[in-house]
Scaffold this active site. Structure first.
Site, PDB file in Angstrom:
ATOM      1  N   ARG A  98      -8.868   1.383   7.194  1.00 50.44           N
ATOM      2  CA  ARG A  98      -8.803   0.471   6.467  1.00 50.44           C
ATOM      3  C   ARG A  98      -9.214   0.354   5.197  1.00 50.44           C
ATOM      4  O   ARG A  98     -10.096   0.373   3.977  1.00 50.44           O
ATOM      5  CB  ARG A  98      -8.672  -0.751   6.611  1.00 50.44           C
TER       6      ARG A  98
ATOM      7  N   ASP B 248       0.779  -1.679   0.006  1.00 47.06           N
ATOM      8  CA  ASP B 248       0.236  -0.018   0.127  1.00 47.06           C
ATOM      9  C   ASP B 248       1.192   1.342  -0.291  1.00 47.06           C
ATOM     10  O   ASP B 248       0.705   1.874  -1.135  1.00 47.06           O
ATOM     11  CB  ASP B 248      -1.138  -0.131   1.819  1.00 47.06           C
TER      12      ASP B 248
ATOM     13  N   THR C 223      11.411  -2.203   5.913  1.00 46.94           N
ATOM     14  CA  THR C 223      10.879  -3.961   6.373  1.00 46.94           C
ATOM     15  C   THR C 223      10.784  -4.422   5.247  1.00 46.94           C
ATOM     16  O   THR C 223      11.250  -5.815   4.960  1.00 46.94           O
ATOM     17  CB  THR C 223       9.266  -3.885   6.810  1.00 46.94           C
ATOM     18  N   LEU C 224      10.518  -3.526   3.742  1.00 48.69           N
ATOM     19  CA  LEU C 224      11.203  -4.355   2.833  1.00 48.69           C
ATOM     20  C   LEU C 224      11.660  -4.536   1.773  1.00 48.69           C
ATOM     21  O   LEU C 224      12.242  -5.767   1.483  1.00 48.69           O
ATOM     22  CB  LEU C 224      10.479  -3.570   2.054  1.00 48.69           C
TER      23      LEU C 224
ATOM     24  N   ASP D  39       7.294   3.818   3.165  1.00 47.25           N
ATOM     25  CA  ASP D  39       8.014   5.340   3.380  1.00 47.25           C
ATOM     26  C   ASP D  39       9.494   4.090   3.975  1.00 47.25           C
ATOM     27  O   ASP D  39      10.200   4.919   3.050  1.00 47.25           O
ATOM     28  CB  ASP D  39       7.099   5.564   4.637  1.00 47.25           C
TER      29      ASP D  39
HETATM   30  N1  HPA Z   1       0.076   6.159   7.407  1.00 39.59           N
HETATM   31  C1  HPA Z   1      -0.688   4.365   7.537  1.00 39.59           C
HETATM   32  N2  HPA Z   1       0.806   3.524   7.637  1.00 39.59           N
HETATM   33  C2  HPA Z   1       1.695   3.342   7.616  1.00 39.59           C
HETATM   34  C3  HPA Z   1       2.107   4.818   6.391  1.00 39.59           C
HETATM   35  C4  HPA Z   1       0.389   5.763   6.938  1.00 39.59           C
HETATM   36  O1  HPA Z   1       1.387   6.959   6.311  1.00 39.59           O
HETATM   37  N3  HPA Z   1       3.580   4.508   6.705  1.00 39.59           N
HETATM   38  C5  HPA Z   1       3.260   3.422   7.099  1.00 39.59           C
HETATM   39  N4  HPA Z   1       2.322   3.019   7.150  1.00 39.59           N
HETATM   40 MG    MG Z   2      -0.711  -0.175   9.670  1.00 32.87          MG
END
Ligand code: HPA
Ligand code: MG
Length: 182
Positions: free
Chosen positions: A170, A105, A112-113, A108
Protein backbone atom coordinates in the site's frame (compact mmCIF):
# COMPACT_ATOMS: atom_id res chain seq x y z
CA UNK A 1 10.48 3.38 -15.72
CA UNK A 2 13.69 2.10 -14.23
CA UNK A 3 12.29 0.93 -10.92
CA UNK A 4 13.13 -2.69 -10.33
CA UNK A 5 10.68 -5.48 -9.75
CA UNK A 6 9.26 -5.79 -6.28
CA UNK A 7 8.47 -8.87 -4.25
CA UNK A 8 5.41 -9.05 -1.97
CA UNK A 9 4.88 -12.33 -0.15
CA UNK A 10 5.19 -15.00 -2.86
CA UNK A 11 4.56 -12.77 -5.89
CA UNK A 12 6.62 -10.53 -8.14
CA UNK A 13 5.30 -7.23 -9.47
CA UNK A 14 6.61 -4.96 -12.23
CA UNK A 15 6.12 -1.21 -12.79
CA UNK A 16 2.78 -0.34 -14.41
CA UNK A 17 1.69 3.27 -13.76
CA UNK A 18 4.24 5.87 -12.76
CA UNK A 19 3.55 8.35 -9.98
CA UNK A 20 3.63 11.21 -12.49
CA UNK A 21 0.75 9.72 -14.48
CA UNK A 22 -1.16 9.09 -11.24
CA UNK A 23 -0.61 12.68 -10.20
CA UNK A 24 -1.93 14.00 -13.54
CA UNK A 25 -5.01 11.79 -13.31
CA UNK A 26 -5.75 12.93 -9.76
CA UNK A 27 -5.40 16.59 -10.76
CA UNK A 28 -7.87 16.13 -13.61
CA UNK A 29 -10.39 14.49 -11.30
CA UNK A 30 -9.99 17.28 -8.74
CA UNK A 31 -10.46 19.95 -11.42
CA UNK A 32 -13.70 18.35 -12.53
CA UNK A 33 -15.00 18.34 -8.96
CA UNK A 34 -13.94 21.99 -8.61
CA UNK A 35 -16.01 22.85 -11.70
CA UNK A 36 -19.02 20.70 -10.85
CA UNK A 37 -19.33 21.95 -7.27
CA UNK A 38 -18.09 25.52 -7.55
CA UNK A 39 -19.50 27.54 -4.66
CA UNK A 40 -20.82 24.41 -2.93
CA UNK A 41 -19.56 22.05 -0.27
CA UNK A 42 -18.86 18.37 -0.77
CA UNK A 43 -18.33 15.41 1.53
CA UNK A 44 -15.58 13.09 0.35
CA UNK A 45 -16.09 9.61 1.69
CA UNK A 46 -12.93 7.53 1.37
CA UNK A 47 -13.37 3.77 1.42
CA UNK A 48 -10.72 2.17 3.62
CA UNK A 49 -8.23 0.81 3.41
CA UNK A 50 -7.31 1.37 -0.22
CA UNK A 51 -8.49 4.93 -0.81
CA UNK A 52 -6.31 6.72 1.71
CA UNK A 53 -3.68 7.85 -0.80
CA UNK A 54 -6.17 8.83 -3.50
CA UNK A 55 -8.12 10.94 -1.05
CA UNK A 56 -5.09 12.63 0.45
CA UNK A 57 -3.71 13.63 -2.96
CA UNK A 58 -7.13 14.55 -4.31
CA UNK A 59 -7.97 17.05 -1.59
CA UNK A 60 -4.67 18.90 -2.05
CA UNK A 61 -6.00 19.86 -5.48
CA UNK A 62 -9.50 20.88 -4.45
CA UNK A 63 -10.64 24.48 -4.29
CA UNK A 64 -14.18 23.66 -3.13
CA UNK A 65 -14.72 23.36 0.60
CA UNK A 66 -14.88 19.74 1.60
CA UNK A 67 -15.55 17.56 4.58
CA UNK A 68 -13.50 14.37 4.73
CA UNK A 69 -14.64 11.09 6.21
CA UNK A 70 -13.36 7.53 5.94
CA UNK A 71 -15.45 4.40 6.25
CA UNK A 72 -15.00 0.69 6.08
CA UNK A 73 -17.62 -1.41 4.41
CA UNK A 74 -17.23 -4.94 5.67
CA UNK A 75 -19.08 -8.21 5.88
CA UNK A 76 -20.56 -8.87 9.28
CA UNK A 77 -18.21 -10.73 11.60
CA UNK A 78 -18.56 -12.25 15.05
CA UNK A 79 -22.03 -12.92 16.37
CA UNK A 80 -23.81 -11.90 13.20
CA UNK A 81 -24.95 -14.84 11.17
CA UNK A 82 -23.55 -15.27 7.72
CA UNK A 83 -25.46 -13.43 5.09
CA UNK A 84 -24.52 -11.19 2.29
CA UNK A 85 -25.22 -7.98 4.17
CA UNK A 86 -22.32 -5.68 4.87
CA UNK A 87 -22.06 -3.01 7.51
CA UNK A 88 -20.79 0.52 7.29
CA UNK A 89 -18.17 1.24 9.93
CA UNK A 90 -16.84 4.57 11.07
CA UNK A 91 -19.17 7.00 9.30
CA UNK A 92 -19.46 10.11 11.43
CA UNK A 93 -20.87 12.82 9.18
CA UNK A 94 -24.54 13.49 8.53
CA UNK A 95 -25.00 12.92 4.80
CA UNK A 96 -28.56 14.19 4.52
CA UNK A 97 -28.93 16.85 1.83
CA UNK A 98 -25.17 16.92 1.25
CA UNK A 99 -23.17 16.40 -1.92
CA UNK A 100 -21.42 13.13 -1.22
CA UNK A 101 -18.64 11.66 -3.35
CA UNK A 102 -17.49 8.12 -2.65
CA UNK A 103 -13.73 7.89 -3.19
CA UNK A 104 -12.25 4.56 -4.28
CA UNK A 105 -8.81 3.38 -5.32
CA UNK A 106 -10.05 0.83 -7.84
CA UNK A 107 -13.31 -0.50 -9.22
CA UNK A 108 -13.34 -4.00 -10.62
CA UNK A 109 -16.63 -5.94 -10.41
CA UNK A 110 -18.34 -3.06 -8.61
CA UNK A 111 -20.37 -5.48 -6.47
CA UNK A 112 -19.35 -3.96 -3.15
CA UNK A 113 -19.95 -0.45 -4.47
CA UNK A 114 -23.41 -1.43 -5.63
CA UNK A 115 -24.27 -2.40 -2.05
CA UNK A 116 -22.52 0.63 -0.59
CA UNK A 117 -24.38 3.03 -2.86
CA UNK A 118 -27.68 1.53 -1.74
CA UNK A 119 -26.74 1.92 1.93
CA UNK A 120 -25.59 5.52 1.45
CA UNK A 121 -28.66 6.45 -0.57
CA UNK A 122 -30.63 5.59 2.57
CA UNK A 123 -29.06 8.63 4.28
CA UNK A 124 -30.75 10.85 1.66
CA UNK A 125 -27.79 12.84 0.35
CA UNK A 126 -28.51 15.68 -2.05
CA UNK A 127 -26.25 13.95 -4.59
CA UNK A 128 -24.22 10.76 -4.48
CA UNK A 129 -21.26 10.46 -6.83
CA UNK A 130 -18.47 7.95 -7.28
CA UNK A 131 -14.81 8.70 -7.90
CA UNK A 132 -12.17 6.09 -8.63
CA UNK A 133 -8.54 6.35 -9.65
CA UNK A 134 -8.53 3.03 -11.53
CA UNK A 135 -11.29 1.07 -13.23
CA UNK A 136 -11.27 -2.40 -14.79
CA UNK A 137 -13.92 -1.67 -17.43
CA UNK A 138 -13.85 -5.21 -18.77
CA UNK A 139 -15.14 -6.69 -15.50
CA UNK A 140 -17.14 -3.68 -14.29
CA UNK A 141 -19.32 -3.55 -17.40
CA UNK A 142 -20.91 -0.18 -16.56
CA UNK A 143 -23.10 -1.48 -13.75
CA UNK A 144 -23.76 2.08 -12.62
CA UNK A 145 -22.49 5.52 -13.59
CA UNK A 146 -19.01 6.37 -12.35
CA UNK A 147 -18.92 10.16 -12.24
CA UNK A 148 -15.18 10.60 -11.87
CA UNK A 149 -13.00 7.88 -13.36
CA UNK A 150 -9.23 8.28 -13.63
CA UNK A 151 -7.37 5.56 -15.52
CA UNK A 152 -8.89 2.53 -17.22
CA UNK A 153 -6.76 -0.62 -16.82
CA UNK A 154 -6.80 -4.20 -18.04
CA UNK A 155 -8.17 -6.91 -15.80
CA UNK A 156 -4.86 -7.49 -14.06
CA UNK A 157 -3.93 -7.50 -10.39
CA UNK A 158 -2.21 -4.31 -9.29
CA UNK A 159 -0.65 -3.01 -6.10
CA UNK A 160 0.73 0.25 -4.77
CA UNK A 161 -0.67 3.71 -4.15
CA UNK A 162 -2.97 2.35 -1.43
CA UNK A 163 -3.67 -1.01 -3.00
CA UNK A 164 -2.40 -4.21 -1.46
CA UNK A 165 -1.60 -7.82 -2.01
CA UNK A 166 -2.53 -9.55 1.24
CA UNK A 167 -1.77 -6.44 3.26
CA UNK A 168 1.51 -5.43 1.61
CA UNK A 169 2.31 -2.83 -1.03
CA UNK A 170 0.00 0.00 0.00
CA UNK A 171 2.87 2.41 0.73
CA UNK A 172 4.40 2.28 -2.76
CA UNK A 173 4.03 5.62 -4.64
CA UNK A 174 3.76 3.98 -8.09
CA UNK A 175 1.37 1.26 -9.26
CA UNK A 176 2.78 -2.19 -10.04
CA UNK A 177 1.22 -5.14 -11.83
CA UNK A 178 1.61 -8.85 -11.22
CA UNK A 179 4.43 -10.14 -13.40
CA UNK A 180 3.42 -12.62 -16.09
CA UNK A 181 4.82 -16.08 -15.44
CA UNK A 182 7.84 -16.58 -17.65
N1 HPA B 1 -5.33 -4.92 -6.61
C1 HPA B 1 -5.58 -4.69 -5.30
N2 HPA B 1 -6.80 -4.62 -4.78
C2 HPA B 1 -7.83 -4.80 -5.62
C3 HPA B 1 -7.64 -5.01 -6.99
C4 HPA B 1 -6.33 -5.09 -7.51
O1 HPA B 1 -6.07 -5.29 -8.72
N3 HPA B 1 -8.88 -5.10 -7.53
C5 HPA B 1 -9.75 -4.95 -6.51
N4 HPA B 1 -9.15 -4.76 -5.36
MG1 MG C 1 -7.47 -5.02 -0.96
Amino acid sequence: MNEPEIQLHDKTFVPYIHREEISQAIKKLANRINEDFEGQEVILLGILDGAFMVLSDLVKNLSVNCYIDFVKFKSYVGQQSTGKGKQLLGASLDLKDKNVIIVEDIIDTGHTLTELRAVLAGFQPKSLGVLTLLIKEEVFKNKFPVNYSGISIDNKFVVGYGMDYDGLGRHIPDIYVLKDPS
